[in-house]
Design a protein around this motif. Structure first.
Motif, PDB file in Angstrom:
ATOM      1  N   ARG A  88       0.764  -1.146  -0.004  1.00 49.62           N
ATOM      2  CA  ARG A  88       0.063  -0.040   0.086  1.00 49.62           C
ATOM      3  C   ARG A  88       0.821   1.245   0.014  1.00 49.62           C
ATOM      4  NH1 ARG A  88      -2.892   2.850   4.465  1.00 49.62           N
ATOM      5  NH2 ARG A  88      -1.816   1.042   5.815  1.00 49.62           N
ATOM      6  N   HIS A  89       1.786   1.152   1.023  1.00 45.57           N
ATOM      7  CA  HIS A  89       2.593   2.448   0.804  1.00 45.57           C
ATOM      8  C   HIS A  89       3.619   2.535  -0.199  1.00 45.57           C
ATOM      9  CE1 HIS A  89       2.199   4.245   5.087  1.00 45.57           C
ATOM     10  NE2 HIS A  89       1.439   3.120   5.182  1.00 45.57           N
ATOM     11  N   ARG A  90       4.038   1.502  -0.893  1.00 47.28           N
ATOM     12  CA  ARG A  90       4.778   1.633  -1.968  1.00 47.28           C
ATOM     13  C   ARG A  90       3.934   2.102  -3.207  1.00 47.28           C
ATOM     14  NH1 ARG A  90      10.021  -1.150  -1.643  1.00 47.28           N
ATOM     15  NH2 ARG A  90      10.144  -0.801  -3.681  1.00 47.28           N
ATOM     16  N   ARG A  91       2.501   1.646  -3.221  1.00 51.09           N
ATOM     17  CA  ARG A  91       1.801   2.328  -4.390  1.00 51.09           C
ATOM     18  C   ARG A  91       1.719   3.826  -4.196  1.00 51.09           C
ATOM     19  NH1 ARG A  91      -1.502  -2.144  -3.493  1.00 51.09           N
ATOM     20  NH2 ARG A  91      -2.742  -1.164  -2.150  1.00 51.09           N
ATOM     21  N   LEU A  92       1.717   4.387  -2.735  1.00 49.18           N
ATOM     22  CA  LEU A  92       1.506   5.868  -2.655  1.00 49.18           C
ATOM     23  C   LEU A  92       2.711   6.575  -2.914  1.00 49.18           C
ATOM     24  CD1 LEU A  92      -0.390   5.525   0.833  1.00 49.18           C
ATOM     25  CD2 LEU A  92      -1.490   6.511  -1.588  1.00 49.18           C
ATOM     26  N   LEU A  93       3.889   5.900  -2.707  1.00 46.50           N
ATOM     27  CA  LEU A  93       5.117   6.687  -2.592  1.00 46.50           C
ATOM     28  C   LEU A  93       5.813   6.428  -4.008  1.00 46.50           C
ATOM     29  CD1 LEU A  93       6.492   5.765   0.654  1.00 46.50           C
ATOM     30  CD2 LEU A  93       5.728   8.267  -0.054  1.00 46.50           C
TER      31      LEU A  93
ATOM     32  N   TYR B 272      11.829   8.714   4.592  1.00 49.03           N
ATOM     33  CA  TYR B 272      12.059   9.772   3.345  1.00 49.03           C
ATOM     34  C   TYR B 272      13.498  10.588   4.090  1.00 49.03           C
ATOM     35  CZ  TYR B 272       9.025   9.492  -0.468  1.00 49.03           C
ATOM     36  OH  TYR B 272       8.571   9.022  -1.660  1.00 49.03           O
ATOM     37  N   ILE B 273      13.350  11.323   5.141  1.00 48.42           N
ATOM     38  CA  ILE B 273      14.271  12.133   5.560  1.00 48.42           C
ATOM     39  C   ILE B 273      15.814  11.043   5.887  1.00 48.42           C
ATOM     40  CG2 ILE B 273      14.965  13.471   7.638  1.00 48.42           C
ATOM     41  CD1 ILE B 273      12.231  14.540   7.915  1.00 48.42           C
ATOM     42  N   ILE B 274      15.576  10.107   6.620  1.00 48.47           N
ATOM     43  CA  ILE B 274      16.717   9.232   6.937  1.00 48.47           C
ATOM     44  C   ILE B 274      17.219   8.620   5.738  1.00 48.47           C
ATOM     45  CG2 ILE B 274      17.467   7.146   8.185  1.00 48.47           C
ATOM     46  CD1 ILE B 274      15.397   8.128  10.563  1.00 48.47           C
ATOM     47  N   ALA B 275      16.333   7.791   5.096  1.00 46.69           N
ATOM     48  CA  ALA B 275      16.632   7.120   4.006  1.00 46.69           C
ATOM     49  C   ALA B 275      17.273   7.754   2.913  1.00 46.69           C
ATOM     50  CB  ALA B 275      15.637   6.020   3.652  1.00 46.69           C
ATOM     51  N   GLY B 276      16.757   8.937   2.660  1.00 43.37           N
ATOM     52  CA  GLY B 276      17.290   9.811   1.469  1.00 43.37           C
ATOM     53  C   GLY B 276      18.446  10.826   1.528  1.00 43.37           C
ATOM     54  N   THR B 277      18.943  10.596   2.641  1.00 46.12           N
ATOM     55  CA  THR B 277      20.221  11.547   3.222  1.00 46.12           C
ATOM     56  C   THR B 277      21.185  10.861   3.200  1.00 46.12           C
ATOM     57  OG1 THR B 277      18.643  13.019   4.278  1.00 46.12           O
ATOM     58  CG2 THR B 277      20.841  13.055   4.718  1.00 46.12           C
ATOM     59  N   ASP B 278      21.490  10.040   4.373  1.00 42.75           N
ATOM     60  CA  ASP B 278      22.846   9.387   4.375  1.00 42.75           C
ATOM     61  C   ASP B 278      23.473   8.413   3.522  1.00 42.75           C
ATOM     62  OD1 ASP B 278      23.256  10.652   6.954  1.00 42.75           O
ATOM     63  OD2 ASP B 278      22.723   9.021   7.932  1.00 42.75           O
TER      64      ASP B 278
ATOM     65  N   ARG C 158      11.390  -5.270  -1.185  1.00 43.47           N
ATOM     66  CA  ARG C 158      11.557  -4.378  -0.320  1.00 43.47           C
ATOM     67  C   ARG C 158      12.807  -3.492  -0.822  1.00 43.47           C
ATOM     68  NH1 ARG C 158       9.339  -4.528   4.708  1.00 43.47           N
ATOM     69  NH2 ARG C 158       7.524  -5.817   4.755  1.00 43.47           N
ATOM     70  N   ALA C 159      13.146  -3.527  -1.984  1.00 45.31           N
ATOM     71  CA  ALA C 159      14.371  -2.920  -2.514  1.00 45.31           C
ATOM     72  C   ALA C 159      13.895  -1.306  -2.721  1.00 45.31           C
ATOM     73  CB  ALA C 159      14.731  -3.207  -3.934  1.00 45.31           C
ATOM     74  N   CYS C 160      15.148  -0.620  -2.557  1.00 52.19           N
ATOM     75  CA  CYS C 160      15.041   0.884  -2.465  1.00 52.19           C
ATOM     76  C   CYS C 160      14.137   1.416  -3.146  1.00 52.19           C
ATOM     77  CB  CYS C 160      16.529   1.182  -2.503  1.00 52.19           C
ATOM     78  SG  CYS C 160      16.642   3.279  -2.640  1.00 52.19           S
ATOM     79  N   LEU C 161      13.340   2.080  -2.641  1.00 50.14           N
ATOM     80  CA  LEU C 161      12.193   2.811  -3.563  1.00 50.14           C
ATOM     81  C   LEU C 161      12.666   3.877  -4.272  1.00 50.14           C
ATOM     82  CD1 LEU C 161       9.126   2.499  -3.641  1.00 50.14           C
ATOM     83  CD2 LEU C 161       8.925   4.461  -2.142  1.00 50.14           C
ATOM     84  N   GLY C 162      13.631   4.681  -3.778  1.00 47.58           N
ATOM     85  CA  GLY C 162      14.235   5.768  -4.210  1.00 47.58           C
ATOM     86  C   GLY C 162      15.219   5.794  -5.146  1.00 47.58           C
ATOM     87  N   LEU C 163      15.522   4.571  -5.922  1.00 41.91           N
ATOM     88  CA  LEU C 163      16.530   4.144  -6.558  1.00 41.91           C
ATOM     89  C   LEU C 163      16.706   5.174  -7.947  1.00 41.91           C
ATOM     90  CD1 LEU C 163      17.561   0.422  -7.969  1.00 41.91           C
ATOM     91  CD2 LEU C 163      17.333   2.276  -9.534  1.00 41.91           C
ATOM     92  N   ASN C 164      15.801   5.486  -8.492  1.00 43.58           N
ATOM     93  CA  ASN C 164      15.992   6.236  -9.630  1.00 43.58           C
ATOM     94  C   ASN C 164      16.393   7.745  -9.381  1.00 43.58           C
ATOM     95  OD1 ASN C 164      14.832   4.366 -11.750  1.00 43.58           O
ATOM     96  ND2 ASN C 164      12.859   4.576 -10.931  1.00 43.58           N
TER      97      ASN C 164
ATOM     98  N   MET D 170      20.032   9.619 -10.232  1.00 43.59           N
ATOM     99  CA  MET D 170      20.012  10.875 -10.867  1.00 43.59           C
ATOM    100  C   MET D 170      20.942  11.773 -10.090  1.00 43.59           C
ATOM    101  SD  MET D 170      17.156  13.886 -12.011  1.00 43.59           S
ATOM    102  CE  MET D 170      16.694  14.191 -10.173  1.00 43.59           C
ATOM    103  N   GLU D 171      20.917  11.683  -8.649  1.00 46.87           N
ATOM    104  CA  GLU D 171      21.553  12.574  -7.676  1.00 46.87           C
ATOM    105  C   GLU D 171      23.051  12.191  -7.932  1.00 46.87           C
ATOM    106  OE1 GLU D 171      20.249  13.507  -3.547  1.00 46.87           O
ATOM    107  OE2 GLU D 171      18.964  12.136  -3.998  1.00 46.87           O
ATOM    108  N   LEU D 172      23.537  10.701  -8.148  1.00 50.57           N
ATOM    109  CA  LEU D 172      24.729  10.464  -8.247  1.00 50.57           C
ATOM    110  C   LEU D 172      25.491  10.928  -9.530  1.00 50.57           C
ATOM    111  CD1 LEU D 172      24.444   6.883  -6.804  1.00 50.57           C
ATOM    112  CD2 LEU D 172      25.503   8.750  -5.580  1.00 50.57           C
ATOM    113  N   ARG D 173      24.712  10.716 -10.675  1.00 51.41           N
ATOM    114  CA  ARG D 173      25.179  11.089 -11.827  1.00 51.41           C
ATOM    115  C   ARG D 173      25.532  12.683 -12.042  1.00 51.41           C
ATOM    116  NH1 ARG D 173      21.251   7.231 -14.076  1.00 51.41           N
ATOM    117  NH2 ARG D 173      19.514   8.883 -13.862  1.00 51.41           N
ATOM    118  N   MET D 174      24.392  13.251 -11.422  1.00 47.81           N
ATOM    119  CA  MET D 174      24.616  14.688 -11.520  1.00 47.81           C
ATOM    120  C   MET D 174      25.817  15.378 -10.447  1.00 47.81           C
ATOM    121  SD  MET D 174      23.642  17.371 -13.181  1.00 47.81           S
ATOM    122  CE  MET D 174      22.143  16.888 -13.690  1.00 47.81           C
TER     123      MET D 174
END
Length: 493
Positions: A131-136, A300-306, A435-441, A445-449
Motif C-alpha cells: 500500500r505504501h509503495r503504491r502511494l510513494l 524519507y528524511i533518513i533513507a534519502g540523506t545518508d 523491499r528494494a530501495c524505493l528511491g533508486l531512480n 540521478m543525484e549520483l550522476r549529476m
C-alpha cells in the motif's frame, strides 16, 4: 541432637535435589541446542551458545567485517549466533529476498527505528508494504523523476560553490560534510517543498549531527531495546543519547510536515511538485492515518540523506586517489554540452561504470538485512533452517566474492563495461525484491549529476593530508550504514 542430624540430612537432600535440577537443566539446554538444525551449520563453537561476541562487534561497528571473516574460514553459510545465519551467495540472497516475501523482516527493524511509527523500513506486513509503495512509488518512477531535476541541479551547483569557498579559505573541503548537506537539502526540497538550508548555513547543526549518528544510535536501540525507556529515570550515557536523538528526529518530522502543510495551504499548486503528494492526499481523504504519514516522512528524511551522502563521499575519494581513473572520467565529462542534463549523463558509459563500482565496493548499507525463516523451515545453501531462524546475506561479502568479481578489493570501473549475469545478480547496493530501495531512480540521478558537477568543477582534485586526513580516516565503521572512522573526507585543488 537427633533433630540437628535430621535437619542436616534434609539440607543435604535439598542440596542434592537442587544440584540435580541444575544439572538436568544444563543437560537439557545442551541437548536442545545440539538438536537444533542451526547447530549443524558451520561456525565458531561459541556461536551455538551465545550472541555476546557478535553483539560486541555490532556495537563496535565491526560486525560486517567479523561476519566476512567467518565466511573466509567456514564457507558460504555461517552460524553467527544461536539463532542467526549468514548466507551471502547469489543462491542465498535470491531465496531470502524473494519477490513473494516469504522471509519477513525481523524484529531488528522495529527496535532500530526512531519513534513508534510503522514504516516501509520496519514493517513486516506485506500488505502495508504494498500500500505504501503504491502511494510513494509513482513520483519515484523514472519518467517522473525528471520533474525534480532542476532542484537537484540547483542544489548541486550550490554545493560546488560552497566546496570551492572552503578550499579557498582552509585549503581543503570536507566532502562528507558537503555531500551530507547536499543530500539533506535535496530530500527536504523534494519531499516537503522546502530545503532544510544546511548548504546555506554551512555548518553542522543538532539535526545534521543526529542524522550523521542515526545508524549508530539505532544500533544501540536495536541491541538494548528494553534499556532505552529506562533512561527516562536513569540517564545512562549512550542510551540517553539514543533516546534524545529519537526525540529530536520526531521533532524534525513534525516540523517538516507542518512546513509542508503551510506551503500547500498558501500555494496548492506546489503540492503537485513533491514526492509526498499522494501520501498527503491520502491523509486528506482519510485513507491514511497521521502516524503513517509521520512514519513515511521519517523514512524519507533518513533513507534519502545518508545513503547518497555516503556513496558520494566514497566515490569522490576513491576517484581522487586514482589519477588515471580521474583523468578518464574528466575526459568523458568534458564531451558534455555546457547545458547538459541528466539525459546526457545517462549516455556516458564510463560515468555509469564509476558509479557502479563505487556502489559495489563502498555500499552504504553493506551488512546483512535480517529476515526470518518462514513456518515450516527452509532449505538454504544446502542446509535446513528451522522456522524463526534469523538469516541474511550481506552485500559486503557478496560484492567481494572473487569468483564473481576478480580482484575484488581493486577499484576498477572497467569491470562494469560488460558485466556478467552473475555480477548483476550479486549486486545488492539497493537491496533486492519487493523491499528494494524505493528511491533508486532518484538516487541514480543525484549520483550522476553530483559526480559530473564535482569532477568538472575540480578536475584535478586530490585527497588532502590536512587536519590528520589519511586513508585510515576512511576506514568504515558499519552501524547498519557506513560511517568513515575519521569523521571527515578532505580533498584539495
Amino acid at each position: 541432637m537427633e533433630s540437628i542430624t535430621t535437619m542436616a540430612d534434609a539440607l543435604r537432600a535439598n542440596t542434592t535435589l537442587v544440584a540435580a535440577v541444575v544439572l538436568y537443566t544444563i543437560a537439557f539446554h545442551i541437548f536442545a541446542t545440539l538438536r537444533k538444525p542451526i547447530s549443524k551449520i558451520p561456525g565458531p563453537w561459541y556461536s551455538k551458545w551465545t550472541s555476546v561476541v557478535v553483539t560486541y562487534h555490532w556495537l563496535k561497528g565491526n560486525k560486517t567485517y567479523y561476519v566476512h571473516d567467518l565466511h573466509a574460514t567456514y564457507g558460504p553459510i555461517v552460524r553467527v549466533s544461536p539463532n542467526e545465519v549468514s548466507a551471502p551467495t547469489v543462491e542465498g540472497v535470491k531465496a531470502i529476498y524473494n519477490s513473494r516475501e516469504t522471509f519477513v523482516k525481523s524484529r531488528f527493524y522495529q527496535d532500530f527505528t526512531v519513534g513508534d511509527y510503522e514504516t516501509l523500513f520496519n514493517t513486516s506486513d506485506a500488505a502495508f508494504n504494498r500500500r505504501h509503495r503504491r502511494l510513494l512509488g509513482a513520483p519515484m518512477m523514472e519518467a517522473n523523476i525528471r520533474t525534480f531535476e532542476p532542484t537537484v541541479v540547483s542544489l548541486v551547483n550550490l554545493t560546488m560553490e560552497r566546496m570551492g569557498q572552503e578550499m579557498d579559505e582552509r585549503g581543503a573541503a570536507d566532502l562528507l560534510k558537503w555531500w551530507t548537506f547536499f543530500s539533506t537539502d535535496v530530500i527536504g526540497e523534494l519531499t516537503f517543498g522546502e530545503s532544510f538550508r544546511t548548504l546555506q548555513q554551512g555548518k553542522p547543526s543538532t539535526y545534521t549531527n543526529d542524522m550523521k549518528n542515526v545508524a549508530q544510535l539505532g544500533g544501540t536501540r536495536a541491541t538494548f531495546p528494553t534499556l532505552i525507556p529506562l533512561t527516562k529515570i536513569l540517564p545512562i550515557g549512550p542510551f540517553e543519547r539514543a533516546r534524545q536523538a529519537a526525540r529530536n528526529i520526531s521533532t524534525y518530522v513534525s516540523d517538516s510536515l507542518s512546513r509542508y502543510q503551510r506551503l500547500i495551504d498558501s500555494d496548492p499548486s506546489r503540492a503537485a511538485h513533491t514526492l509526498f503528494t499522494k501520501m498527503n492526499k491520502a491523509k486528506d481523504d482519510d485513507k491514511l492515518p497521521f502516524d503513517e504519514l509521520c512514519g513515511a516522512a521519517q523514512t524519507y528524511i533518513i533513507a534519502g540523506t545518508d545513503t547518497t551522502a555516503i556513496t558520494m563521499t566514497y566515490l569522490t575519494w576513491a576517484v581522487c586517489r586514482r589519477p588515471a581513473i580521474q583523468a578518464k572520467l574528466v575526459e568523458e565529462l568534458r564531451t558534455l554540452p555546457a547545458d547538459f542534463t541528466d539525459i546526457h549523463l545517462r549516455e556516458l558509459p564510463y560515468l555509469r561504470c564509476v558509479i557502479e563500482e563505487a556502489l559495489r565496493l563502498y555500499t552504504a548499507v553493506p551488512g546483512g538485512l535480517p529476515r526470518v525463516v518462514p513456518p515450516g523451515g527452509a532449505e538454504l545453501v544446502g542446509h535446513h533452517l528451522a522456522q524463526g531462524t534469523v538469516v541474511s546475506g550481506q552485500a559486503y561479502t557478496l560484492h567481494r566474492d572473487s569468483a564473481i568479481f576478480p580482484r575484488p578489493l581493486e577499484f576498477d570501473p572497467e569491470r562494469w563495461a560488460n558485466p556478467t549475469k552473475e555480477m548483476k545478480d550479486a549486486f545488492l547496493a539497493f537491496g533486492r525484491g519487493p523491499r528494494a530501495c524505493l528511491g533508486l531512480n532518484l538516487a541514480w540521478m543525484e549520483l550522476r549529476m553530483a559526480t559530473a558537477k564535482f569532477f568538472l568543477s575540480f578536475p584535478d582534485a586530490t585527497v588532502s593530508g590536512k587536519v590528520g586526513m589519511s586513508d585510515g580516516s576512511m576506514h568504515a565503521k558499519i552501524f547498519f550504514l557506513v560511517k568513515p572512522s575519521g569523521g571527515q573526507c578532505l580533498v584539495e585543488r
